[in-house]
Design a protein around this motif. Structure first.
Motif, PDB file in Angstrom:
ATOM      1  N   GLN A  61      45.153  46.711  30.047  1.00 49.04           N
ATOM      2  CA  GLN A  61      44.983  45.413  29.613  1.00 49.04           C
ATOM      3  C   GLN A  61      44.410  45.145  28.229  1.00 49.04           C
ATOM      4  OE1 GLN A  61      43.644  42.616  32.522  1.00 49.04           O
ATOM      5  NE2 GLN A  61      44.697  43.988  34.370  1.00 49.04           N
ATOM      6  N   SER A  62      43.781  46.357  27.801  1.00 42.80           N
ATOM      7  CA  SER A  62      42.981  46.558  26.543  1.00 42.80           C
ATOM      8  C   SER A  62      42.266  47.915  26.860  1.00 42.80           C
ATOM      9  CB  SER A  62      42.046  45.427  26.184  1.00 42.80           C
ATOM     10  OG  SER A  62      40.620  45.991  27.008  1.00 42.80           O
ATOM     11  N   PRO A  63      42.009  48.544  25.817  1.00 42.01           N
ATOM     12  CA  PRO A  63      41.311  50.021  25.701  1.00 42.01           C
ATOM     13  C   PRO A  63      39.795  49.595  25.916  1.00 42.01           C
ATOM     14  CG  PRO A  63      42.437  49.530  23.568  1.00 42.01           C
ATOM     15  CD  PRO A  63      42.680  48.230  24.184  1.00 42.01           C
ATOM     16  N   GLN A  64      39.462  48.751  26.602  1.00 39.89           N
ATOM     17  CA  GLN A  64      37.787  48.367  26.923  1.00 39.89           C
ATOM     18  C   GLN A  64      37.112  49.634  27.128  1.00 39.89           C
ATOM     19  OE1 GLN A  64      36.530  45.655  25.753  1.00 39.89           O
ATOM     20  NE2 GLN A  64      34.666  46.676  26.225  1.00 39.89           N
ATOM     21  N   THR A  65      37.320  50.311  28.117  1.00 38.92           N
ATOM     22  CA  THR A  65      36.598  51.413  28.565  1.00 38.92           C
ATOM     23  C   THR A  65      36.666  52.631  27.680  1.00 38.92           C
ATOM     24  OG1 THR A  65      38.044  52.102  30.209  1.00 38.92           O
ATOM     25  CG2 THR A  65      36.258  50.666  31.114  1.00 38.92           C
ATOM     26  N   PHE A  66      37.746  52.787  27.131  1.00 42.86           N
ATOM     27  CA  PHE A  66      38.183  53.789  26.292  1.00 42.86           C
ATOM     28  C   PHE A  66      37.291  53.860  25.033  1.00 42.86           C
ATOM     29  CE2 PHE A  66      41.567  54.075  28.897  1.00 42.86           C
ATOM     30  CZ  PHE A  66      41.735  55.527  29.146  1.00 42.86           C
ATOM     31  N   LYS A  67      37.462  52.612  24.465  1.00 40.24           N
ATOM     32  CA  LYS A  67      36.798  52.313  23.186  1.00 40.24           C
ATOM     33  C   LYS A  67      35.070  52.707  23.225  1.00 40.24           C
ATOM     34  CE  LYS A  67      36.875  47.373  22.799  1.00 40.24           C
ATOM     35  NZ  LYS A  67      36.811  46.276  21.840  1.00 40.24           N
ATOM     36  N   GLN A  68      34.634  52.346  24.717  1.00 36.08           N
ATOM     37  CA  GLN A  68      33.233  52.435  24.849  1.00 36.08           C
ATOM     38  C   GLN A  68      32.941  53.775  25.140  1.00 36.08           C
ATOM     39  OE1 GLN A  68      32.875  48.560  27.570  1.00 36.08           O
ATOM     40  NE2 GLN A  68      30.864  49.678  27.318  1.00 36.08           N
ATOM     41  N   PHE A  99      48.840  45.133  28.005  1.00 38.00           N
ATOM     42  CA  PHE A  99      49.767  44.743  28.907  1.00 38.00           C
ATOM     43  C   PHE A  99      48.894  44.011  30.043  1.00 38.00           C
ATOM     44  CE2 PHE A  99      50.660  48.673  27.160  1.00 38.00           C
ATOM     45  CZ  PHE A  99      52.190  48.424  26.670  1.00 38.00           C
ATOM     46  N   ARG A 100      49.450  42.758  30.091  1.00 40.97           N
ATOM     47  CA  ARG A 100      48.943  41.996  31.250  1.00 40.97           C
ATOM     48  C   ARG A 100      49.913  41.161  32.090  1.00 40.97           C
ATOM     49  NH1 ARG A 100      43.495  39.602  27.905  1.00 40.97           N
ATOM     50  NH2 ARG A 100      42.932  41.777  27.093  1.00 40.97           N
ATOM     51  N   ASP A 101      49.656  41.433  33.242  1.00 37.40           N
ATOM     52  CA  ASP A 101      50.750  40.642  34.263  1.00 37.40           C
ATOM     53  C   ASP A 101      50.168  39.500  34.777  1.00 37.40           C
ATOM     54  OD1 ASP A 101      52.995  40.249  35.818  1.00 37.40           O
ATOM     55  OD2 ASP A 101      52.546  41.755  37.342  1.00 37.40           O
ATOM     56  N   THR A 146      49.814  42.620  20.958  1.00 35.24           N
ATOM     57  CA  THR A 146      49.085  43.549  20.100  1.00 35.24           C
ATOM     58  C   THR A 146      47.537  43.014  19.832  1.00 35.24           C
ATOM     59  OG1 THR A 146      51.016  44.181  19.547  1.00 35.24           O
ATOM     60  CG2 THR A 146      49.165  44.987  18.013  1.00 35.24           C
ATOM     61  N   GLN A 147      46.796  43.870  20.121  1.00 36.74           N
ATOM     62  CA  GLN A 147      45.241  43.711  19.672  1.00 36.74           C
ATOM     63  C   GLN A 147      44.855  44.505  18.366  1.00 36.74           C
ATOM     64  OE1 GLN A 147      42.442  44.711  22.892  1.00 36.74           O
ATOM     65  NE2 GLN A 147      42.769  42.162  23.643  1.00 36.74           N
ATOM     66  N   ILE A 148      44.043  43.952  17.649  1.00 36.10           N
ATOM     67  CA  ILE A 148      43.321  44.752  16.713  1.00 36.10           C
ATOM     68  C   ILE A 148      41.760  44.913  17.339  1.00 36.10           C
ATOM     69  CG2 ILE A 148      42.178  44.948  14.602  1.00 36.10           C
ATOM     70  CD1 ILE A 148      43.734  42.040  13.498  1.00 36.10           C
ATOM     71  N   MET A 169      32.823  36.078  32.865  1.00 41.26           N
ATOM     72  CA  MET A 169      33.434  35.384  32.092  1.00 41.26           C
ATOM     73  C   MET A 169      34.448  36.279  30.784  1.00 41.26           C
ATOM     74  SD  MET A 169      32.311  31.816  30.840  1.00 41.26           S
ATOM     75  CE  MET A 169      33.156  30.519  29.712  1.00 41.26           C
ATOM     76  N   HIS A 170      33.675  37.244  30.056  1.00 40.81           N
ATOM     77  CA  HIS A 170      34.368  37.882  29.319  1.00 40.81           C
ATOM     78  C   HIS A 170      34.944  39.238  29.893  1.00 40.81           C
ATOM     79  CE1 HIS A 170      35.746  39.148  25.563  1.00 40.81           C
ATOM     80  NE2 HIS A 170      34.890  40.304  25.238  1.00 40.81           N
ATOM     81  N   HIS A 171      34.118  40.062  30.040  1.00 40.27           N
ATOM     82  CA  HIS A 171      34.742  41.332  31.221  1.00 40.27           C
ATOM     83  C   HIS A 171      33.293  41.943  31.446  1.00 40.27           C
ATOM     84  CE1 HIS A 171      33.864  43.608  27.758  1.00 40.27           C
ATOM     85  NE2 HIS A 171      34.849  43.519  27.142  1.00 40.27           N
ATOM     86  N   PRO A 172      33.318  42.780  32.952  1.00 44.62           N
ATOM     87  CA  PRO A 172      32.255  43.312  33.316  1.00 44.62           C
ATOM     88  C   PRO A 172      31.431  44.186  32.452  1.00 44.62           C
ATOM     89  CG  PRO A 172      34.122  44.123  34.615  1.00 44.62           C
ATOM     90  CD  PRO A 172      34.523  43.100  33.558  1.00 44.62           C
ATOM     91  N   ILE A 186      28.371  42.311  22.856  1.00 44.24           N
ATOM     92  CA  ILE A 186      27.472  43.502  23.023  1.00 44.24           C
ATOM     93  C   ILE A 186      27.727  44.143  24.313  1.00 44.24           C
ATOM     94  CG2 ILE A 186      24.964  44.414  22.955  1.00 44.24           C
ATOM     95  CD1 ILE A 186      26.405  43.585  20.162  1.00 44.24           C
ATOM     96  N   ARG A 187      27.707  45.479  24.509  1.00 46.27           N
ATOM     97  CA  ARG A 187      28.005  45.856  26.017  1.00 46.27           C
ATOM     98  C   ARG A 187      26.678  46.372  26.597  1.00 46.27           C
ATOM     99  NH1 ARG A 187      32.975  44.062  24.201  1.00 46.27           N
ATOM    100  NH2 ARG A 187      33.991  44.952  22.791  1.00 46.27           N
ATOM    101  N   ILE A 188      26.963  46.510  27.866  1.00 48.64           N
ATOM    102  CA  ILE A 188      25.922  47.189  28.561  1.00 48.64           C
ATOM    103  C   ILE A 188      26.113  48.829  28.259  1.00 48.64           C
ATOM    104  CG2 ILE A 188      25.253  48.005  31.083  1.00 48.64           C
ATOM    105  CD1 ILE A 188      26.488  45.043  31.865  1.00 48.64           C
ATOM    106  N   GLY A 248      31.522  45.450  20.486  1.00 49.37           N
ATOM    107  CA  GLY A 248      32.808  45.299  19.771  1.00 49.37           C
ATOM    108  C   GLY A 248      33.568  43.948  19.763  1.00 49.37           C
ATOM    109  N   ILE A 249      34.848  43.918  19.371  1.00 47.72           N
ATOM    110  CA  ILE A 249      35.313  42.806  19.455  1.00 47.72           C
ATOM    111  C   ILE A 249      37.032  42.935  19.405  1.00 47.72           C
ATOM    112  CG2 ILE A 249      35.663  42.609  16.896  1.00 47.72           C
ATOM    113  CD1 ILE A 249      35.406  39.546  17.195  1.00 47.72           C
ATOM    114  N   ALA A 250      37.680  42.197  19.878  1.00 50.14           N
ATOM    115  CA  ALA A 250      39.296  42.373  19.607  1.00 50.14           C
ATOM    116  C   ALA A 250      40.073  41.072  19.410  1.00 50.14           C
ATOM    117  CB  ALA A 250      40.115  42.848  21.107  1.00 50.14           C
TER     118      ALA A 250
HETATM  119  N1  ASP Z   1      38.503  44.180  25.613  1.00 51.87           N
HETATM  120  C1  ASP Z   1      38.303  42.867  25.372  1.00 51.87           C
HETATM  121  C2  ASP Z   1      39.472  41.944  25.467  1.00 51.87           C
HETATM  122  O1  ASP Z   1      40.645  42.231  25.629  1.00 51.87           O
HETATM  123  C3  ASP Z   1      37.674  42.292  23.946  1.00 51.87           C
HETATM  124  C4  ASP Z   1      36.087  43.197  23.645  1.00 51.87           C
HETATM  125  O2  ASP Z   1      35.316  42.986  24.275  1.00 51.87           O
HETATM  126  O3  ASP Z   1      36.352  43.789  22.585  1.00 51.87           O
HETATM  127  O4  ASP Z   1      39.460  40.779  25.567  1.00 51.87           O
END
Ligand code: ASP
Length: 582
Positions: free
Chosen positions: A194-201, A218-220, A232-234, A444-447, A487-489, A529-531
């Motif tokens: 759904q995004s490379p969230q964990t990989f980028k961390q 990809f999101r169903d 596509t995300q930056i 609200m954003h992600h865990p 900002i992440r945990i 980070g940010i996307a």
């Molecule tokens: N991965 C998050 C999203 O897809 C963005 C982020 O927190 O960097 O919304």
């Protein structure tokens, strides 16, 4: 050699040159003795002339050309007697001496013109023809420029472009995962990210420090207008940063893109807290091209008139439309119908007019005398000729309805100009969101988002969960969410506390997210980070509209189908068997 020049570059200074052009026939006109052909390629259109008097057989051949034939022409650049100032090449034409048909074309199912006669489905089915039209072609070429500007900027700031896998483990982030059956591991599935969230961390744990990727996600999700199942995300992540560093760096990126693609200098991007956005605009992505801020009328004069609708309402809110007191009955009825539509769901609309002479008139005169109306008017700083619109009801629903009404008024009053860009950082989002249906909190954003330091203890103690704020932020432009991050945990114990808050047992957390919990034990740096939604960002930067399909080469339709490929589709029995599917 197929061509010496493109169809967009010849001008009066090339007069007399012998040139070779290749391209598509936009149109051919037999004017009796003279045949004119508009030859098109990606770069423009050039007029070709075939003279029957000087070369009868060539002119005859030209008269057989159909729309979208691919041809090659040799000829001489000649000054036109009647020039076309609308065309870059409009001062010249090519007097043809040779014509070769490189490929014929069936008659296209719709016209290849800026304004085509083709319906949406037909154009999706023949997307490769639709992409020949200027509006779509220019969108994609401009999208390329946006991507290039993004890469330039991030490269200049030391970001490394690193790829992450598409076949991963299913750990839904909010939407459903698309899954891919594994042939070699029967009965098991990969998921598409759904995004490379964990990989980028994890890349931050590895020490890469500044990462980015322009990457497919990809999101169903359930279908909504103009949602694409793949988009596509930056995607960006940085180590050793605070929220402030991230906002500043990416504000720079947004400005750089607007400057290089549109030649526009954006002003400094203001900030607004989530709470203020909700209070004044009724949503977390306010369109700041116009004002019309909400005025909360709950517990004010509205409650002193024995007007049942207001007395029973948990929330009463109004906006003021300047100079609209002359709205007719019909216009007010239209607005009432607008808020009563099922998608909006209000039960009615109350209006108060301030007449030219400063007296008041309202739809609730039976309950409110002049003095009461004046007192309400004063809360909006009302001037003669202004119109106040009020909604009342359950809090969230009423706020949402008023937010829609505000945007509708903005449209009606022409306050949402395509030439105007009002970017905004929305900050201090709540960490958690309570879901009434499931009776539990969701991120609200992600865990992986961290609570603000001063609220960490609340999370650990499981108290005030709804009030916990996060270092999470969104970039909004003209009411459209362009990007978001946090900002992440970065500690195992806090991440475990977060999973616990979200109702995951220790075993579930370990099964789904063991890899990242483990990584946090090996020197994870503070990071964030940010996307950005790249498709959406392109549609705003390029056209200032929120319609991403026009900025994707091969999009899916509203039902999630690729009309050209006719996908998704069945697969054959053998394939299914190999995958262990029935
Ligand atoms: N991965 C998050 C999203 O897809 C963005 C982020 O927190 O960097 O919304």
């Amino acid at each position: 050699m197929f061509r010496t020049h493109t169809c967009g570059e010849l001008s009066i200074k090339d007069t007399g040159k012998t040139v070779t052009l290749s391209g598509w026939v936009q149109r051919a006109r037999d004017m009796g003795g003279m045949t004119f052909v508009d030859l098109r390629d990606r770069y423009g259109i050039t007029q070709l002339v075939f003279n029957a008097e000087t070369n009868a057989s060539l002119a005859e051949k030209a008269n057989t050309l159909g729309r979208e034939y691919v041809i090659q022409v040799i000829g001489t650049v000649t000054e036109r007697s009647s020039k076309n100032p609308k065309l870059a090449t409009g001062d010249i034409e090519i007097t043809a001496t040779s014509l070769e048909v490189l490929n014929a074309s069936a008659t296209p199912p719709f016209t290849i013109e800026d304004n085509t006669d083709g319906g949406e489905d037909l154009r999706m089915k023949y997307r490769y023809l639709d992409l020949r039209r200027n509006p779509l072609k220019n969108n994609l070429l401009n999208r390329h420029r946006v991507g290039k500007a993004v890469r330039e900027y991030l490269d200049g700031k030391g970001f490394a472009d690193i790829e992450t896998p598409f076949l991963i483990k299913s750990t839904p982030e909010g939407a459903r995962d698309f899954v891919v059956p594994s042939r070699l591991n029967e009965g098991q599935f990969y998921a598409l990210p759904q995004s490379p969230q964990t990989f980028k961390q994890l890349l931050m744990v590895s020490g890469f420090d500044r990462y980015y990727q322009i990457v497919r996600c990809f999101r169903d999700e359930d279908l909504r207008a103009d949602r694409q199942p793949e988009f596509t995300q930056i995607d960006c992540e940085m180590a050793f940063v605070e929220q402030e560093d991230i906002l500043n760096l990416f504000e720079g990126m947004v400005k750089h893109v607007f400057k290089s693609v549109r030649g526009l200098e954006l002003p400094e991007i203001p900030r607004m807290t989530y709470d203020d956005a909700m209070m004044y605009y009724g949503n977390d992505k306010p369109d700041l091209r116009f004002g019309m801020r909400f005025v909360d009328l709950t517990n004010t004069e509205t409650k002193q008139a024995s007007f049942k609708v207001f007395d029973d309402a948990a929330f009463i809110v109004g906006i003021k439309a300047d100079g609209c007191a002359d709205y007719t009955r019909k216009q007010l009825d239209e607005l009432t119908d607008f808020v009563k539509r099922p998608q909006i769901g209000a039960t009615g609309l109350v209006y108060i007019r301030c007449n030219a002479d400063g007296t008041y008139k309202s739809s609730v005169d039976k309950f409110f005398n002049e003095e009461a109306l004046k007192a309400i008017g004063a809360r909006f700083d009302t001037k003669p000729n202004d119109l106040i619109l009020i909604l009342a009801g359950a809090e969230n629903k009423t706020r949402k309805a008023m937010s829609e009404l505000r945007l509708e008024m903005g449209n009606r009053l022409g306050l949402r100009s395509k030439d105007d860009f009002k970017p905004l950082w929305v900050v201090d989002f709540p960490l958690l969101e309570f879901n009434e249906e499931d009776q539990r909190y969701y991120a609200m954003h992600h865990p992986f988002t961290s609570p603000k330091p001063e609220h960490v203890q609340w999370m650990i103690d499981g108290v005030n969960l709804g009030q916990i704020k996060a270092n999470a932020y969104d970039l909004v432009i003209n009411g459209v969410e362009i990007g978001g991050g946090s900002i992440r945990i970065h500690s195992r114990s806090l991440q475990e506390a977060m999973f616990k808050t979200l109702g995951l047992t220790q075993e579930e957390a370990e099964y789904k997210f063991g890899f990242i919990l483990n990584a946090f034990e090996y020197g994870a740096p503070p990071h964030g980070g940010i996307a950005f939604g790249f498709d959406r960002f392109c549609s705003i930067v390029i056209a200032n509209e929120d319609y991403i399909r026009e900025f994707i080469a091969f999009p899916k339709n509203n039902a999630g189908r690729d009309m050209m490929l006719d996908a998704p589709s069945d697969i054959d029995a053998k394939q299914k068997q190999e995958l262990g599917l029935k």
